[in-house]
Design a protein around this motif. Sequence first.
Motif, PDB file in Angstrom:
ATOM      1  N   GLU A  68      -4.878  14.910  -5.069  1.00 19.45           N
ATOM      2  CA  GLU A  68      -5.005  13.456  -3.904  1.00 19.45           C
ATOM      3  C   GLU A  68      -3.504  13.109  -3.325  1.00 19.45           C
ATOM      4  OE1 GLU A  68      -8.325  10.620  -6.623  1.00 19.45           O
ATOM      5  OE2 GLU A  68      -5.811  11.079  -7.427  1.00 19.45           O
ATOM      6  N   GLN A  69      -2.381  13.612  -4.236  1.00 18.66           N
ATOM      7  CA  GLN A  69      -1.189  13.038  -3.210  1.00 18.66           C
ATOM      8  C   GLN A  69      -1.206  14.332  -1.812  1.00 18.66           C
ATOM      9  OE1 GLN A  69       1.397  14.162  -6.757  1.00 18.66           O
ATOM     10  NE2 GLN A  69       2.266  11.365  -6.698  1.00 18.66           N
ATOM     11  N   GLU A  70      -1.807  15.222  -2.017  1.00 18.36           N
ATOM     12  CA  GLU A  70      -1.687  16.415  -0.581  1.00 18.36           C
ATOM     13  C   GLU A  70      -2.341  15.598   0.683  1.00 18.36           C
ATOM     14  OE1 GLU A  70       0.164  19.088   0.396  1.00 18.36           O
ATOM     15  OE2 GLU A  70       1.625  18.212  -1.596  1.00 18.36           O
ATOM     16  N   LEU A  71      -3.741  15.111  -0.129  1.00 16.67           N
ATOM     17  CA  LEU A  71      -4.612  14.742   1.075  1.00 16.67           C
ATOM     18  C   LEU A  71      -3.609  13.649   1.334  1.00 16.67           C
ATOM     19  CD1 LEU A  71      -7.568  15.218   2.331  1.00 16.67           C
ATOM     20  CD2 LEU A  71      -8.094  13.357   0.011  1.00 16.67           C
ATOM     21  N   LEU A  72      -3.555  12.449   0.805  1.00 11.53           N
ATOM     22  CA  LEU A  72      -3.117  11.369   1.495  1.00 11.53           C
ATOM     23  C   LEU A  72      -1.719  11.995   2.202  1.00 11.53           C
ATOM     24  CD1 LEU A  72      -3.043   8.812  -1.321  1.00 11.53           C
ATOM     25  CD2 LEU A  72      -4.393   8.454   0.814  1.00 11.53           C
ATOM     26  N   VAL A  87       0.570  -1.621   0.042  1.00 11.80           N
ATOM     27  CA  VAL A  87       0.180   0.116  -0.441  1.00 11.80           C
ATOM     28  C   VAL A  87       0.512   1.351  -0.183  1.00 11.80           C
ATOM     29  CG1 VAL A  87      -0.250  -0.221   2.420  1.00 11.80           C
ATOM     30  CG2 VAL A  87      -1.980   1.223   1.269  1.00 11.80           C
ATOM     31  N   LYS A  88       2.006   1.170   0.677  1.00 13.02           N
ATOM     32  CA  LYS A  88       2.953   2.881   1.050  1.00 13.02           C
ATOM     33  C   LYS A  88       3.720   2.747  -0.943  1.00 13.02           C
ATOM     34  CE  LYS A  88       6.397   4.402   3.712  1.00 13.02           C
ATOM     35  NZ  LYS A  88       7.075   5.600   2.190  1.00 13.02           N
ATOM     36  N   VAL A  89       3.924   1.398  -1.250  1.00 16.08           N
ATOM     37  CA  VAL A  89       4.991   1.846  -2.216  1.00 16.08           C
ATOM     38  C   VAL A  89       4.012   2.272  -3.552  1.00 16.08           C
ATOM     39  CG1 VAL A  89       6.421   0.225  -4.049  1.00 16.08           C
ATOM     40  CG2 VAL A  89       6.017  -0.714  -1.644  1.00 16.08           C
ATOM     41  N   TYR A  90       2.938   1.682  -3.495  1.00 17.36           N
ATOM     42  CA  TYR A  90       1.929   2.116  -4.861  1.00 17.36           C
ATOM     43  C   TYR A  90       1.890   4.055  -4.455  1.00 17.36           C
ATOM     44  CZ  TYR A  90       0.999  -2.169  -7.169  1.00 17.36           C
ATOM     45  OH  TYR A  90       0.372  -2.773  -7.609  1.00 17.36           O
ATOM     46  N   ARG A  91       1.381   3.717  -3.159  1.00 22.86           N
ATOM     47  CA  ARG A  91       1.071   5.611  -2.709  1.00 22.86           C
ATOM     48  C   ARG A  91       2.713   7.201  -3.150  1.00 22.86           C
ATOM     49  NH1 ARG A  91      -0.631   6.082   3.069  1.00 22.86           N
ATOM     50  NH2 ARG A  91      -2.018   4.270   2.244  1.00 22.86           N
ATOM     51  N   ASP A  92       3.576   5.570  -3.204  1.00 21.65           N
ATOM     52  CA  ASP A  92       4.680   6.231  -2.982  1.00 21.65           C
ATOM     53  C   ASP A  92       4.888   6.847  -4.217  1.00 21.65           C
ATOM     54  OD1 ASP A  92       4.635   7.041  -0.412  1.00 21.65           O
ATOM     55  OD2 ASP A  92       6.623   5.524  -0.263  1.00 21.65           O
ATOM     56  N   ARG A  93       4.940   5.624  -5.401  1.00 19.81           N
ATOM     57  CA  ARG A  93       4.758   5.903  -6.588  1.00 19.81           C
ATOM     58  C   ARG A  93       4.536   6.660  -7.866  1.00 19.81           C
ATOM     59  NH1 ARG A  93       7.839   0.658  -8.390  1.00 19.81           N
ATOM     60  NH2 ARG A  93       9.382   0.398  -6.664  1.00 19.81           N
ATOM     61  N   GLY A  94       3.212   7.136  -6.419  1.00 15.85           N
ATOM     62  CA  GLY A  94       1.746   8.240  -7.341  1.00 15.85           C
ATOM     63  C   GLY A  94       0.505   7.255  -8.256  1.00 15.85           C
ATOM     64  N   LEU A  95       0.674   5.943  -7.665  1.00 15.46           N
ATOM     65  CA  LEU A  95      -0.191   5.490  -7.973  1.00 15.46           C
ATOM     66  C   LEU A  95      -1.749   5.464  -7.162  1.00 15.46           C
ATOM     67  CD1 LEU A  95       2.213   2.126  -8.647  1.00 15.46           C
ATOM     68  CD2 LEU A  95       0.849   3.315 -10.521  1.00 15.46           C
ATOM     69  N   HIS A  96      -2.745   4.784  -7.798  1.00 10.49           N
ATOM     70  CA  HIS A  96      -3.831   5.283  -7.132  1.00 10.49           C
ATOM     71  C   HIS A  96      -4.406   3.915  -6.414  1.00 10.49           C
ATOM     72  CE1 HIS A  96      -8.426   5.547  -6.450  1.00 10.49           C
ATOM     73  NE2 HIS A  96      -8.311   7.289  -6.332  1.00 10.49           N
ATOM     74  N   SER A  97      -4.843   4.386  -4.971  1.00  7.04           N
ATOM     75  CA  SER A  97      -5.042   2.633  -4.880  1.00  7.04           C
ATOM     76  C   SER A  97      -5.893   1.710  -5.537  1.00  7.04           C
ATOM     77  CB  SER A  97      -5.899   3.059  -3.377  1.00  7.04           C
ATOM     78  OG  SER A  97      -7.179   3.672  -3.323  1.00  7.04           O
ATOM     79  N   LYS A  98      -7.158   2.113  -5.960  1.00  7.01           N
ATOM     80  CA  LYS A  98      -7.717   1.294  -6.901  1.00  7.01           C
ATOM     81  C   LYS A  98      -6.624   0.592  -7.735  1.00  7.01           C
ATOM     82  CE  LYS A  98      -9.497   4.858 -10.169  1.00  7.01           C
ATOM     83  NZ  LYS A  98     -10.335   5.010 -11.173  1.00  7.01           N
ATOM     84  N   TYR A 116       2.887  -3.261 -17.123  1.00  3.94           N
ATOM     85  CA  TYR A 116       3.940  -2.950 -18.112  1.00  3.94           C
ATOM     86  C   TYR A 116       3.417  -2.103 -19.312  1.00  3.94           C
ATOM     87  CZ  TYR A 116       7.289  -5.424 -16.181  1.00  3.94           C
ATOM     88  OH  TYR A 116       7.750  -6.827 -15.284  1.00  3.94           O
ATOM     89  N   THR A 117       2.131  -1.713 -20.164  1.00  3.71           N
ATOM     90  CA  THR A 117       1.084  -1.126 -21.428  1.00  3.71           C
ATOM     91  C   THR A 117       1.413   0.197 -20.172  1.00  3.71           C
ATOM     92  OG1 THR A 117      -0.577  -1.863 -20.889  1.00  3.71           O
ATOM     93  CG2 THR A 117       0.885  -2.891 -22.610  1.00  3.71           C
ATOM     94  N   GLY A 118       0.658  -0.145 -19.202  1.00  2.00           N
ATOM     95  CA  GLY A 118       0.366   1.671 -18.860  1.00  2.00           C
ATOM     96  C   GLY A 118      -1.573   1.490 -18.742  1.00  2.00           C
ATOM     97  N   PHE A 119      -2.362   0.399 -19.668  1.00  2.47           N
ATOM     98  CA  PHE A 119      -3.339   0.346 -19.841  1.00  2.47           C
ATOM     99  C   PHE A 119      -4.192   0.493 -18.999  1.00  2.47           C
ATOM    100  CE2 PHE A 119      -7.911  -1.278 -21.035  1.00  2.47           C
ATOM    101  CZ  PHE A 119      -8.527  -0.714 -21.057  1.00  2.47           C
ATOM    102  N   SER A 120      -5.249   1.108 -18.674  1.00  2.00           N
ATOM    103  CA  SER A 120      -6.327   1.477 -17.106  1.00  2.00           C
ATOM    104  C   SER A 120      -5.192   2.099 -15.678  1.00  2.00           C
ATOM    105  CB  SER A 120      -7.152   0.393 -16.993  1.00  2.00           C
ATOM    106  OG  SER A 120      -6.646  -1.379 -16.597  1.00  2.00           O
ATOM    107  N   ILE A 121      -3.534   1.782 -15.660  1.00  2.00           N
ATOM    108  CA  ILE A 121      -2.998   2.345 -14.845  1.00  2.00           C
ATOM    109  C   ILE A 121      -3.383   3.811 -14.235  1.00  2.00           C
ATOM    110  CG2 ILE A 121      -1.194   2.911 -13.186  1.00  2.00           C
ATOM    111  CD1 ILE A 121      -1.559  -0.050 -14.207  1.00  2.00           C
ATOM    112  N   VAL A 122      -4.143   4.175 -13.283  1.00  2.00           N
ATOM    113  CA  VAL A 122      -4.821   5.371 -12.837  1.00  2.00           C
ATOM    114  C   VAL A 122      -3.204   6.382 -11.733  1.00  2.00           C
ATOM    115  CG1 VAL A 122      -5.812   6.615 -11.732  1.00  2.00           C
ATOM    116  CG2 VAL A 122      -6.940   4.800 -13.399  1.00  2.00           C
ATOM    117  N   LYS A 123      -3.352   7.098 -12.270  1.00  2.00           N
ATOM    118  CA  LYS A 123      -2.281   7.907 -11.249  1.00  2.00           C
ATOM    119  C   LYS A 123      -2.222   8.918 -10.482  1.00  2.00           C
ATOM    120  CE  LYS A 123       1.494   6.834 -13.913  1.00  2.00           C
ATOM    121  NZ  LYS A 123       3.155   6.521 -12.948  1.00  2.00           N
ATOM    122  N   LEU A 124      -2.461   8.810  -9.421  1.00  2.63           N
ATOM    123  CA  LEU A 124      -3.531  10.312  -8.164  1.00  2.63           C
ATOM    124  C   LEU A 124      -2.955  11.746  -8.462  1.00  2.63           C
ATOM    125  CD1 LEU A 124      -0.913   8.652  -4.774  1.00  2.63           C
ATOM    126  CD2 LEU A 124      -3.738   8.633  -5.799  1.00  2.63           C
TER     127      LEU A 124
END
Length: 483
Positions: free
Chosen positions: A459-463, A380-391, A447-455
């Motif tokens: 949202e990053q400030e809120l987190l 959970v922290k790794v995804y957040r630190d890399r700017g990836l949405h939790s979904k 790997y392709t980035g398709f449907s990968i949602v960034k924060l």
Amino acid sequence: MKKEISAGWAGLTFLIMIMTMLVTVVMLKQSPHVPLIVGTIVAAIIAWKHGYKWIEIEGMMYKGIRLALPAIVIIMLVGLTIGAWIGGGVVATMIFYGLKIISPAWFLVTIMIICSVVSLAIGSSWSTMATIGVAGMGIGLSMGIPAAMIAGAVISGSYFGDKMSPLSDTTNLAAGLTDTNLFDHIKHMFYTTIPALIISLVVFGILGRQFASSSMNVEKIEGTLSVLQESFVISPWLLLVPVMVIVLVAKKVPAIPALIIGILLGFIAQIFVQGGAPADAVNALQEGFKLETDNEMVYELFNRGGLDSMMFTVSMTLVAMTFGGVLEYSGMLQSMMNIIVKAAKSTGSLVAATIASCITTNATCSEQYISIVVPSRMFVKVYRDRGLHSKNLSRTLEDGGTLTSVFFPWNTCGVFILATLGVSALEYAPYAILNFTVPILSIIYGYTGFSIVKLTPEEQELLKGKGEKLKEDDSMNNMPVLD
């Protein structure tokens, strides 16, 4: 003094268990119980050598077992349900009308769609397989379709609904542990699950062509129908029993009371509809239904069920969870997972690592829920630190955890399916198409980035604000109390 157990020691434990499993199950054709016990012994010795006391190791085993207690109760109730529904003529009625209505060429597609709809409505793959799946196995086998194919279609449909239903416990678990809105989580899973559903239906449509009406064994089916009519009172009113259970679960009645009502209805039907003696109805609950017939297929289908039939599954679950408990609570599993996390540099490798972690947890801890809980804590922290949405994480946890649990014969899901559908994981694995297609699509998307949602920056400030608030709360909670 306790020392941290390295990934090497943890890997050795897992390797010894797998090697023992291969020899015992594949070569000697025996059950997986003993290999899991061997794995538990090795894990316990390693934990002891690293400073854990025996009483602590015992506690790890008991914690693992406690995690499986809800599943064990469900497993026992399913045994009672199968015995009651066979004795009450419910299963015979479902099979009778299924043989009359469903075309063999489209059976695999039909049963997968039915299981998908039912599991979507009730949020439970196990309840779907124990009701619709059992009847589907009977119908398909009567049509001459291989058991592994039928089981694959039933499993694919059942897990589609389990994964996508807002009533599903694993769906709520994955969303809750990652702090993701439930319906955002479900919508995000459309990208991997809907294409996999379409692929599965196409493959089952192709496989089903070989069982077209022209090649049907009409005489065999007519013989089955005749035996069913001779052995049971067939009535459409009996279909109300499974409908009642499905409606109850859809209305958010917990699975245990819903199943108990289904058992009572089947028990009553055996006495008052089928004309059975009360003693026979009780025996069907305990030892399973007994039917004397020369029709080998009917004999195999209807001489089953009962509480006793589930004791193999219960013992397997208990043994598997003692092994998983020692791995989890001694930190061995975490040590193995840390290596995976460090190796994940790109988004694609991070998604692949998450799925690999879920699969590893399913294989080692033998419990679907742990395969979501443990990786969620890790990533959970790794995804957040890399700017990836939790979904992204919540979807990947379900893609890799919920669906792959069926591929391990010693996992609670694998043993449940063997006990319920009568097909082993090694047999149905190639046909559980949705279950292995979804993780593959998930990795490709990573790997392709398709449907990968960034924060977004907001949202990053809120987190970030939430994280600082949690730290502040922790520091307040840790302050000494003055008398």
